[in-house]
Design an enzyme around this catalytic site. Sequence first.
Site, PDB file in Angstrom:
ATOM      1  CG  HIS A  88       8.549  -2.108   5.509  1.00  0.00           C
ATOM      2  ND1 HIS A  88       8.868  -1.748   4.215  1.00  0.00           N
ATOM      3  CD2 HIS A  88       7.291  -1.647   5.741  1.00  0.00           C
ATOM      4  CE1 HIS A  88       7.844  -1.087   3.686  1.00  0.00           C
ATOM      5  NE2 HIS A  88       6.875  -1.019   4.582  1.00  0.00           N
ATOM      6  CG  ASP A 138       2.057  -2.901   1.561  1.00  0.00           C
ATOM      7  OD1 ASP A 138       1.384  -3.327   2.508  1.00  0.00           O
ATOM      8  OD2 ASP A 138       2.581  -1.766   1.546  1.00  0.00           O
ATOM      9  CG  HIS A 188       4.306   1.467   2.264  1.00  0.00           C
ATOM     10  ND1 HIS A 188       3.081   1.125   2.805  1.00  0.00           N
ATOM     11  CD2 HIS A 188       4.464   2.788   2.463  1.00  0.00           C
ATOM     12  CE1 HIS A 188       2.523   2.200   3.321  1.00  0.00           C
ATOM     13  NE2 HIS A 188       3.328   3.224   3.127  1.00  0.00           N
TER      14      HIS A 188
END
Length: 334
Positions: free
Chosen positions: A122, A159, A161
């Site tokens: 992220h 993942d 996300h």
Amino acid sequence: MRFGYSERCLDHDTGDRHPENPDRLRAIRRGLAKRHGVEYVEAEPADRGAVAAVHDDDYVDELEAFCADGGGNWDPDTVAGEGTWEAALSAAGLARWAAEAALDGENGRNTPFAIGRPPGHHAVTDDAMGFCFFNNAAVAAQRVVDAGRADRVAILDWDVHHGNGTQDIFYDRGDVLYASIHEDGLYPATGELAETGEGDGTRATVNLPLAAGAGDADYLYAVDEAIEPAFDRFDPDLLVVSAGFDAHRHDPISRMRVSSEGYALLTDRIRSVAEGIDAAVAYVLEGGYGLDTLAEGVSMVHETYDGRTPVEPDGEPDEKTEDRVADLRSALEL
């Protein structure tokens, strides 16, 4: 497998109630202690130049000063402490080691897997978010490209996300392909199917947002029908797997239904894809917040490379998955 690991990664203190905490690595180590053929390697931390290759200098300076001042809440979810700076450099260094070891010919039972923390996918060029400070997979990919060790690198992010940071760093680049299979609508609400790159990076971003409840058959169908042909066309020298385990059916923060055996099946598929395109493979830890399921997922990756044959899933992919894969193939002109 050979696991990159550093005790420094335990010094990233997020507090007792934070889901991304040092117990994640301790759980992985306990799980791997029950398996044969596990080897640990402690790599050198990344230096400032390595992280600044994918992050703005001002952001790197700001993070270092923030940690030196004792840290705190960078944002409501992302917590730093005094030890975060060295832990983040160590995690990035472990990812770099994994990429370089793979290109050195480490494969089969010696396939490298960097189990550092904090995670990375992220982290955008100029900011930390989503528990992430430096984008470990991006640092690794950039390092081997800059060193002339790889002309093209593919990153597969499984993942739950979407790795918005990794996508953003390479979105207009033609030498790094980013592919993500993630839960639709989950944090950070990015990774739409129509996001396929721009400029030199056109069709070098591959997003497959799956509906909540997708399981083993859906993920395998996604790899077989979308990820493999995209990688085959891109022809990378190195495949980096951003390996989060939070799509597990018992993970506390997602609604996906991947089983422990499903991670073994995914690993086996990715290994076959890499062999078919003659690409080296390295794994880099991302998320996974149920300690038992995280440890089991990493162990399943190891056992697959150690010779265990995964059991094929019952059932077929959901019709919604088939439709989204068809739309993605059309968007990428596969």
